[in-house]
Design a protein around this motif. Structure first.
Motif, PDB file in Angstrom:
ATOM      1  N   LEU A 134       0.811  -1.266   0.225  1.00  0.00           N
ATOM      2  CA  LEU A 134      -0.068  -0.428  -0.339  1.00  0.00           C
ATOM      3  C   LEU A 134       0.577   1.271   0.012  1.00  0.00           C
ATOM      4  N   ILE A 135       2.214   1.107   0.784  1.00  0.00           N
ATOM      5  CA  ILE A 135       3.091   2.065   0.625  1.00  0.00           C
ATOM      6  C   ILE A 135       3.354   2.400  -1.246  1.00  0.00           C
ATOM      7  N   ALA A 136       3.583   1.340  -1.312  1.00  0.00           N
ATOM      8  CA  ALA A 136       4.268   1.782  -2.852  1.00  0.00           C
ATOM      9  C   ALA A 136       2.962   2.023  -3.567  1.00  0.00           C
ATOM     10  N   VAL A 137       1.926   1.938  -3.465  1.00  0.00           N
ATOM     11  CA  VAL A 137       1.042   1.437  -4.299  1.00  0.00           C
ATOM     12  C   VAL A 137       0.228   3.727  -3.994  1.00  0.00           C
ATOM     13  N   VAL A 138       0.444   3.492  -2.905  1.00  0.00           N
ATOM     14  CA  VAL A 138      -0.194   5.282  -2.211  1.00  0.00           C
ATOM     15  C   VAL A 138       0.820   6.093  -2.606  1.00  0.00           C
ATOM     16  N   SER A 139       2.141   5.832  -2.715  1.00  0.00           N
ATOM     17  CA  SER A 139       3.546   6.795  -2.668  1.00  0.00           C
ATOM     18  C   SER A 139       3.133   7.454  -3.474  1.00  0.00           C
ATOM     19  N   PRO A 140       2.679   7.006  -5.124  1.00  0.00           N
ATOM     20  CA  PRO A 140       3.095   8.538  -6.254  1.00  0.00           C
ATOM     21  C   PRO A 140       1.199   9.104  -5.928  1.00  0.00           C
ATOM     22  N   SER A 141       0.203   8.818  -5.530  1.00  0.00           N
ATOM     23  CA  SER A 141      -0.806   9.395  -5.956  1.00  0.00           C
ATOM     24  C   SER A 141      -0.479  10.855  -4.425  1.00  0.00           C
ATOM     25  N   ALA A 142       0.047   9.903  -3.587  1.00  0.00           N
ATOM     26  CA  ALA A 142      -0.176  11.195  -2.266  1.00  0.00           C
ATOM     27  C   ALA A 142       1.317  11.951  -2.974  1.00  0.00           C
ATOM     28  N   ALA A 143       2.510  11.805  -3.503  1.00  0.00           N
ATOM     29  CA  ALA A 143       2.921  13.006  -3.709  1.00  0.00           C
ATOM     30  C   ALA A 143       2.638  14.267  -4.544  1.00  0.00           C
ATOM     31  N   LEU A 144       1.893  13.538  -5.845  1.00  0.00           N
ATOM     32  CA  LEU A 144       0.507  14.777  -6.537  1.00  0.00           C
ATOM     33  C   LEU A 144      -0.091  15.154  -5.735  1.00  0.00           C
ATOM     34  N   ALA A 145      -0.673  14.612  -4.233  1.00  0.00           N
ATOM     35  CA  ALA A 145      -1.703  15.232  -3.933  1.00  0.00           C
ATOM     36  C   ALA A 145      -0.934  16.238  -3.114  1.00  0.00           C
ATOM     37  N   ALA A 146       0.339  15.959  -2.995  1.00  0.00           N
ATOM     38  CA  ALA A 146       0.924  17.209  -1.506  1.00  0.00           C
ATOM     39  C   ALA A 146       0.762  18.257  -2.872  1.00  0.00           C
ATOM     40  N   SER A 147       1.743  18.021  -3.999  1.00  0.00           N
ATOM     41  CA  SER A 147       1.714  19.306  -4.648  1.00  0.00           C
ATOM     42  C   SER A 147       0.957  20.505  -5.452  1.00  0.00           C
ATOM     43  N   ARG A 148      -0.030  19.227  -5.403  1.00  0.00           N
ATOM     44  CA  ARG A 148      -1.587  19.646  -5.549  1.00  0.00           C
ATOM     45  C   ARG A 148      -1.895  20.629  -4.168  1.00  0.00           C
ATOM     46  N   LEU A 149      -2.167  20.335  -3.634  1.00  0.00           N
ATOM     47  CA  LEU A 149      -3.090  20.447  -2.176  1.00  0.00           C
ATOM     48  C   LEU A 149      -2.193  20.549  -1.139  1.00  0.00           C
ATOM     49  N   GLY A 150      -1.012  20.505  -0.968  1.00  0.00           N
ATOM     50  CA  GLY A 150      -0.020  21.351   0.052  1.00  0.00           C
ATOM     51  C   GLY A 150       0.459  20.598   0.796  1.00  0.00           C
ATOM     52  N   SER A 151       1.844  20.375   1.784  1.00  0.00           N
ATOM     53  CA  SER A 151       2.083  19.567   1.956  1.00  0.00           C
ATOM     54  C   SER A 151       1.367  19.554   3.749  1.00  0.00           C
ATOM     55  N   ARG A 152       0.688  20.810   3.701  1.00  0.00           N
ATOM     56  CA  ARG A 152       0.281  20.662   5.215  1.00  0.00           C
ATOM     57  C   ARG A 152      -1.145  19.823   5.501  1.00  0.00           C
ATOM     58  N   ARG A 153      -1.727  20.256   3.816  1.00  0.00           N
ATOM     59  CA  ARG A 153      -2.566  19.456   4.106  1.00  0.00           C
ATOM     60  C   ARG A 153      -2.955  17.753   4.300  1.00  0.00           C
ATOM     61  N   ILE A 154      -1.805  17.278   3.149  1.00  0.00           N
ATOM     62  CA  ILE A 154      -1.800  15.959   2.615  1.00  0.00           C
ATOM     63  C   ILE A 154      -1.391  15.801   4.367  1.00  0.00           C
ATOM     64  N   PHE A 155      -0.375  16.439   4.840  1.00  0.00           N
ATOM     65  CA  PHE A 155       0.339  15.728   6.617  1.00  0.00           C
ATOM     66  C   PHE A 155      -0.966  15.457   7.684  1.00  0.00           C
TER      67      PHE A 155
END
Lengths: 696, 280
Positions: free
Chosen positions: A346-367
């Protein structure tokens, strides 16, 4: 002491922290050991007395039937089970009235005979006599027959038993102290960076502008301490200059607009041009505010979060074993491996989307968003009913983990300039490894004392604290400019680069298989086969790995930079990693496993940094086409597949080979693949490779 | 940092807004962090030391009593092996009473059958009652190992009674007061609490003193730079880093000079424009 540089102030602070933390813990330990010894010894004596009394009564019964004390048979068989079930008792002996040894089990005659030969056992007939005999404490219990005393039964307590328990306390406290020091480093680093170095760096940036005549900025820092007071005064001076300039500007405009004498207007224009030439002021009507974000802003929350996750590192397989229920069609070993494999997948699968989301929504929000599933995962893991729901909770935790770590990486990537990217990633890796040392050590010792489930709850609390810090520290959303992410085809195109593919298949994946299959999954289960090993020991052995990695990594990175021998270091690391896991071939013992952990740490310490450093050279063209960050992200994704395969592979070996040999089997696979990389590494050459571009 | 020219300048004279007041000093902030870490470390160390001791001590007490139970078990099983039924072994009552008499801490010893009915008990009034099903199950599950349990404020150690065919015929339970263990470890707890408090007090003071010294230098340096800035801007002169001053101070001195230069220049320009304006 330079105020805008971390090292001078931090080193002084660290020295102070060391002086304030280590001596009291040492004194406390010393005090505790004294009390411990004082409390334990009488209880040991009581036990020896109880055992001695019972054995002496049995012998007296035999003597009472008329059997002479020196003609008793089967005494060894009589004593052996008693010694086996009471490890603190080292020997049992019977002496006659003269002190001659008649029967002895558990010690060598020559050790005891000299003492018994001179001891006066006739003194105080009914009293139990206690004497110190080198490494033993001897309790002599009188044996009486119909005609009075016939001899003594001796119970020998191992003096090392108390010492061993004391040493366990010392080691536990040493682990706590190491953990506390590392936590202190993180917290003090954070406090110094946020309160002193960060604001002073901003001031330094403004100063450098002013030295060039640029008065267009002020520092954005503000706090209620001395630094805040200084920055406030500093900014006031700049605003004063700015104010003077604005007034001058207004005056010039007024003169220019209202004055009828052209020569005066011209002269005023010259003065204005001169001032503008010499000094630069903001065009916004007031100075702009400089706010410098740093990678270190996110370090403490990341540290706390990874600390929380790592707390369960040493006992996860043991906890799963406790929760294990049969799953039709799957072996029990595979059932135990499933939650770990799922977590990695799950870490492998979710990480790319999470990285994309962080760049779009902001690191704070994704954290913060990531902390919700992660915390839920920790809490629910504490209340897991069976392996089924535990898998679900670990899956949820994995999603949160991927989001939080990607948010941190994204934050660092956004705020670090290209030339300071490596430094920023160093902050990330440093926080993760330090947290790994503390989390594994303290988590294991804590779980040994309070249990697995409460340890998960503590992890959840730490995750919440990490969230609170992020909420307070990063008060504005960090959103980067939207950049289109490469297509899957472009990612897969990377595999056409044989050097990259070989690096993944024969270096990155084997290293992760060894890590998750042997280290995360098999090691705790194998160590616990030894009854002398407890969970605290497992944790202490496991924390050796990050300690070695954190020590070696910077050295390996420096060596790789200096010599350019990156592929060689990766190959060497791979071989050492494979060899680390075949150490049980020498002996099936916890000591060999500990040696294996050291070697595994050496392996990953040597290869981790050079592996990343190779990418810009090996994928020179691809880095230009899709970006180095994306190439690295693909490498990470691919190696996580190794993390997924590792536990499943190890579990598949278990029914055939058992625990120790399964570690060897995983090691053999890892070693075999690494040897292929050794051969290929000679063809890697050095410098950037541009074949792919030429082919295109 | 010192300044050439007049000293002692209040920002107000210059027209600078007064700087924000210091409400929480740096030393206080870092002291809070360091003392918190010290508290956390000492409490954790004391916690681990205490629980290690408690676990070793209680397991030692338990193993002593399990040896007593083991002694009774051997004697009872020897009789069982002669083919006698457990209920018929009248001498068991005497054996358990003798064992209890030897140790004043033993509260009771019970021997029960496979159904949990108490056949022999040092408290004779309890004979005929039943032990809890959990204890019966524990005996059946452990077969050779001793098992432990708690019952209100008592600790229990037990062993199953097994016949020659390996069948569990019942079990033996020995109860001893939890207070005995608590008393044994209580001394350490008090001692650890006292030592922790003393160490905490001493080293907290040291930490705070060290930090006030360390950050005192920072504060003085910042204060000196701030004063220099104010003085030079209002009354002129030059900021000169003290001997051995660091690069930051040197840069700051240049900043002060440049700021003074800018204000002078702007003032001169303003005056010059004023002159031109008036002349015309």
């Amino acid at each position: 002491m330079t105020l805008d540089r971390t090292r001078p102030l931090f080193v002084r602070l660290l020295l102070l922290a060391f002086m304030v933390l280590v001596p009291p813990v040492g004194l406390l330990t010393y005090d505790a050991l004294g009390e411990f010894s004082k409390g334990l010894v009488p209880e040991l004596d009581k036990k020896a007395e109880t055992v001695g009394r019972d054995l002496a009564a049995s012998i007296e019964r035999a003597v009472g039937y008329g059997i002479p004390v020196d003609h008793l048979v089967g005494m060894d068989e009589f004593f052996t089970p008693v010694l086996r079930s009471n490890p603190e008792i080292r020997y049992l002996a019977v002496t006659n009235r003269d002190g001659r040894i008649l029967y002895l089990t558990g010690a060598r005659r020559e050790v005891l005979e000299p003492f018994y030969a001179v001891a006066d056992f006739d003194d105080d007939a009914e009293r139990v006599r206690k004497s110190n005999l080198g490494d033993f404490v001897d309790l002599a219990q009188p044996i009486s027959g119909k005609n009075g005393r016939v001899g003594h039964l001796h119970v020998g307590i191992d003096d090392g038993f108390v010492r061993g328990r004391l040493m366990e306390i010392v080691i536990d406290i040493a682990v706590v102290t190491l953990g506390a020091l590392l936590v202190a480093v993180e917290i003090l680093l954070f406090v110094v960076l946020v309160n002193v170095i960060g604001p002073m760096r901003e001031v330094g940036m403004v100063i450098d502008r002013v030295r060039r005549g640029d008065f267009s900025h002020v520092s954005g820092s503000g706090s209620d301490d001395e630094v805040g007071h200084f920055v406030s005064g500093f900014n006031a001076a700049l605003r004063y200059c700015d104010d003077l300039f604005r007034r001058l500007e207004d005056y010039i405009d007024e003169v220019k607009a209202a004055h009828f004498d052209k020569s005066v207007v011209e002269r005023v224009g010259e003065i204005e041009a001169r001032v503008r030439f010499l000094f630069r002021f903001s065009r916004q009507g007031q100075p702009d505010v400089i706010t410098e974000r740093q990678a270190a802003d996110i370090r403490l929350p990341l540290f706390l979060f990874v600390f929380a996750e790592e707390m369960s590192r040493s006992f996860i397989p043991l906890y799963i074993r406790d929760l294990s229920v049969p799953i039709p069609g799957l072996s029990p070993d595979l059932v135990m491996a499933l939650p770990i494999a799922l977590f990695m997948l799950l870490i492998a699968v979710v990480s790319p989307s999470a990285a994309l989301a962080a760049s779009r929504l902001g690191s704070r929000r994704i954290f913060l968003m990531g902390l919700v599933p992660a915390t839920m995962g920790f809490v629910l893991s504490a209340w897991a009913y069976s392996v089924y729901d535990f898998m679900l909770w670990r899956g949820i935790t994995a999603i949160g983990y991927a989001m939080v770590t990607m948010a941190c990486q994204s934050y660092i990537a956004q705020i670090s300039k290209q030339e300071r990217r490596a430094q920023g990633l160093g902050v990330y890796v440093g926080a993760v490894l330090t947290a790994s040392i503390c989390g594994t050590g303290i988590g294991g010792v804590l779980a040994e004392r309070v249990g697995y489930r409460p340890t998960f709850v503590v992890a959840a609390v730490l995750a919440v604290i990490a969230g609170m810090l992020i909420y307070r520290l990063l008060d504005t959303p960090q959103v980067s400019e939207q950049r289109s992410s490469p297509h899957l085809r472009q990612y897969l195109g990377l595999l056409r680069n044989w050097r990259f593919s070989a690096l993944i298949l024969f270096a990155a994946i084997p290293s992760k298989i060894a890590l998750t299959g042997a280290f995360f999954f098999l090691l705790p289960l194998t160590l616990m086969l030894d009854t002398a090993v407890d969970l605290g020991d497992v944790a202490r052995i496991m924390m050796i790995y990050p300690i070695v990695v954190v020590t070696l990594s910077p050295l390996a990175a420096r060596l790789a930079d200096r010599t350019g021998w990156k592929a060689g270091l990766v190959a060497l690391g791979g071989v050492i990693g494979g060899m680390a896991l075949v150490t049980p071939l020498i002996e099936n013992s916890p000591q060999m496993l500990a040696l294996g952990v050291v070697l595994l740490g050496v392996s990953h310490g040597l290869s981790a940094s050079p592996q990343l450093a190779m990418i810009p050279d090996v994928c020179w063209t691809e880095c230009r086409n899709i970006g180095q960050t994306n190439v690295l992200a693909f490498l990470r994704f691919a190696e996580r597949l190794g993390s997924f395969i590792g536990p499943l592979l190890a579990a598949a070996f278990l029914p055939f080979f058992g625990y120790y040999d399964s570690i060897v089997a995983v090691g053999a696979i890892s070693l075999g693949l690494s040897l292929i990389f050794v051969v290929l590494s000679f063809a890697y050459g050095s410098g950037p490779h541009i074949e792919a571009e030429l082919m295109e | 940092m010192r300044q050439d020219g007049q000293t002692s300048l209040a920002a107000g004279f210059l027209g600078l807004p007064s700087a924000r007041s210091v409400r929480g000093s740096l030393a206080r902030k870092v002291s809070l962090a360091l003392v918190s870490i010290l508290v956390f470390t000492l409490l954790l160390a004391a916690f681990f030391a205490y629980y290690k001791f408690e676990s070793v001590y209680s397991s030692l007490v338990q193993s002593r009593y399990s040896f007593v139970v083991f002694t009774v078990k051997k004697k009872v099983e020897d009789s069982l092996n002669l083919g006698l039924a457990l209920r018929q072994l009248r001498q068991v009552q005497e054996i358990i009473e003798r064992e209890k008499a030897r140790d004043s801490q033993i509260l009771s010893i019970q021997v029960y059958d496979a159904q949990g009915e108490v056949l022999f008990d040092t408290d004779r009034g309890a004979i005929g009652t039943f032990v809890g099903s959990g204890l019966v199950d524990a005996a059946k599950a452990s077969s050779a190992q001793s098992f432990g349990a708690t019952d209100d404020d008592m600790l229990i150690v037990g062993l199953p009674l097994v016949n020659t065919l390996g069948k569990v015929e019942g079990g033996i339970l020995l109860r001893y007061p939890q207070a005995y263990v608590e008393h044994g470890v209580g001394g350490l707890l008090i001692q650890l609490s006292r030592t922790t408090a003393e160490l905490l007090a001493v080293f907290s003071v040291l930490a705070v003193a060290g930090l006030y010294i360390l950050f005192g230098r920072v504060s003085r340096k910042l204060g000196s730079m701030e004063r220099t800035l104010g003085t030079v801007l209002s009354e002129g002169g030059q900021a000169v880093p003290e001997a051995g001053g660091d690069p930051f101070e040197e840069r700051f001195a240049e900043f002060v000079t440049k700021s003074r230069e800018a204000t002078d220049h702007i003032r001169e320009a303003t005056e010059e424009i004023g002159r031109l304006d008036r002349l015309a």
